[in-house]
Write a protein that holds these residues in place. Sequence first.
Motif, PDB file in Angstrom:
ATOM      1  N   GLU A   1       0.780  -6.066  -1.276  1.00 23.45           N
ATOM      2  CA  GLU A   1       1.051  -6.242  -2.539  1.00 23.45           C
ATOM      3  C   GLU A   1      -0.158  -6.549  -3.327  1.00 23.45           C
ATOM      4  O   GLU A   1      -0.494  -5.572  -4.370  1.00 23.45           O
ATOM      5  CB  GLU A   1       1.859  -7.442  -2.950  1.00 23.45           C
ATOM      6  CG  GLU A   1       3.322  -7.397  -2.377  1.00 23.45           C
ATOM      7  CD  GLU A   1       4.128  -8.540  -2.660  1.00 23.45           C
ATOM      8  OE1 GLU A   1       3.475  -9.765  -3.208  1.00 23.45           O
ATOM      9  OE2 GLU A   1       5.291  -8.615  -2.113  1.00 23.45           O
ATOM     10  N   VAL A   2      -1.256  -6.979  -2.808  1.00 18.82           N
ATOM     11  CA  VAL A   2      -2.709  -7.079  -3.472  1.00 18.82           C
ATOM     12  C   VAL A   2      -3.403  -5.664  -3.352  1.00 18.82           C
ATOM     13  O   VAL A   2      -3.968  -5.392  -4.227  1.00 18.82           O
ATOM     14  CB  VAL A   2      -3.501  -8.119  -2.572  1.00 18.82           C
ATOM     15  CG1 VAL A   2      -4.938  -8.016  -3.048  1.00 18.82           C
ATOM     16  CG2 VAL A   2      -2.991  -9.541  -2.960  1.00 18.82           C
ATOM     17  N   LYS A   3      -3.295  -5.070  -2.293  1.00 22.18           N
ATOM     18  CA  LYS A   3      -3.551  -3.699  -2.050  1.00 22.18           C
ATOM     19  C   LYS A   3      -3.006  -2.793  -3.212  1.00 22.18           C
ATOM     20  O   LYS A   3      -3.561  -2.052  -3.854  1.00 22.18           O
ATOM     21  CB  LYS A   3      -3.750  -3.087  -0.767  1.00 22.18           C
ATOM     22  CG  LYS A   3      -4.292  -1.798  -0.587  1.00 22.18           C
ATOM     23  CD  LYS A   3      -3.861  -1.426   0.962  1.00 22.18           C
ATOM     24  CE  LYS A   3      -4.627  -0.108   1.302  1.00 22.18           C
ATOM     25  NZ  LYS A   3      -4.449   0.593   2.436  1.00 22.18           N
ATOM     26  N   GLU A   4      -1.783  -2.725  -3.179  1.00 24.40           N
ATOM     27  CA  GLU A   4      -1.161  -1.945  -4.119  1.00 24.40           C
ATOM     28  C   GLU A   4      -1.554  -2.218  -5.738  1.00 24.40           C
ATOM     29  O   GLU A   4      -1.614  -1.454  -6.525  1.00 24.40           O
ATOM     30  CB  GLU A   4       0.415  -2.264  -4.195  1.00 24.40           C
ATOM     31  CG  GLU A   4       1.194  -1.059  -5.100  1.00 24.40           C
ATOM     32  CD  GLU A   4       1.057   0.257  -4.602  1.00 24.40           C
ATOM     33  OE1 GLU A   4       1.540   0.989  -5.426  1.00 24.40           O
ATOM     34  OE2 GLU A   4       0.681   0.599  -3.567  1.00 24.40           O
ATOM     35  N   ARG A   5      -1.758  -3.413  -5.849  1.00 27.83           N
ATOM     36  CA  ARG A   5      -2.154  -3.824  -7.426  1.00 27.83           C
ATOM     37  C   ARG A   5      -3.519  -3.428  -7.731  1.00 27.83           C
ATOM     38  O   ARG A   5      -3.587  -2.708  -8.782  1.00 27.83           O
ATOM     39  CB  ARG A   5      -2.200  -5.493  -7.571  1.00 27.83           C
ATOM     40  CG  ARG A   5      -0.820  -5.993  -7.738  1.00 27.83           C
ATOM     41  CD  ARG A   5      -0.735  -7.161  -8.341  1.00 27.83           C
ATOM     42  NE  ARG A   5      -1.774  -8.193  -7.743  1.00 27.83           N
ATOM     43  CZ  ARG A   5      -1.395  -9.047  -6.776  1.00 27.83           C
ATOM     44  NH1 ARG A   5      -0.262  -9.168  -6.301  1.00 27.83           N
ATOM     45  NH2 ARG A   5      -2.266  -9.884  -6.358  1.00 27.83           N
TER      46      ARG A   5
END
Length: 293
Positions: free
Chosen positions: A283-287
């Motif tokens: 999720e962090v990578k996607e953000r």
Amino acid sequence: MDIQSMRELIEACERENKSISDMMLMVEAKKSGRDEATIISMMEERLIKMKEAVDSGIKDASTAPSGISGGDAVKMAEYVQQGKSLSGDYISNAMSFSLATSENNARMGVIVATPTAGAAGILPGVLFSLHKNDGTPYKELVKGLFTASMLGLVIANRSFISGAAGGCQAEVGSATAMAAGTIVELKGGTPEQAVNATAIAMKSLLGLVCDPVGGLVEVPCIKRNVIGTSIAFSAADMALAGIKSRIPCDEVIEAMYKVGTDMPRTLRETALGGLAMTETGKEVKERLFCRKS
């Protein structure tokens, strides 16, 4: 003066009746062609940069550009000042200073790679904790940087110091090992004791993977730096107590190399495994990806 192993280092120190830091100064003078006064002056500049990174980070609660780190050094410092820490002054202060340095790095501040940027919080953490708690003068801290350099040089020549090559054991592991040996020498230990501390510390982090969330040297790297300071002090205490590593340091370094070569590519700074591939990590990578695009 070509030292290729920890065994050779101990033998050279005993033969020349010199400390590890003295041996590093001799090696650097021979290799660089610079006089010792110039080399010491250059190392003093690096110590000053380390202190500036600590001083900046310890009072800066801002978030790094990534949005995934920042402010923990301030929290830790306040916690320690309140007398709540369970770890004692040496380790507690080292943790605060390590956080400060690593967070400063995440904000694109100037740090000193020891041996890498990803592990840059450990050595200044322990050095400035020694300065704060027992008054170790800056002149001695500079000597400590030479001690760490010599230990790091042997590790680098015999194994890895980068997470991409050998996992986090090669970065935080090497930095912790260097710091442990440095503490021993600064506290009056022998070269053999310093090398034993180096081995004990490295064994404690053997096999640690490199799995940066979003591919950034922040999560879990910053907190691993903090944990590295406590391991460094623990290893130093054992060595100063006369406890030896049952596996010689050179063999520990060799084991680290073999573990690193056996480690899957997904666990060597590619952000394709470990914590980087948890649900939150993804999720962090996607953000981060969406924000940049």
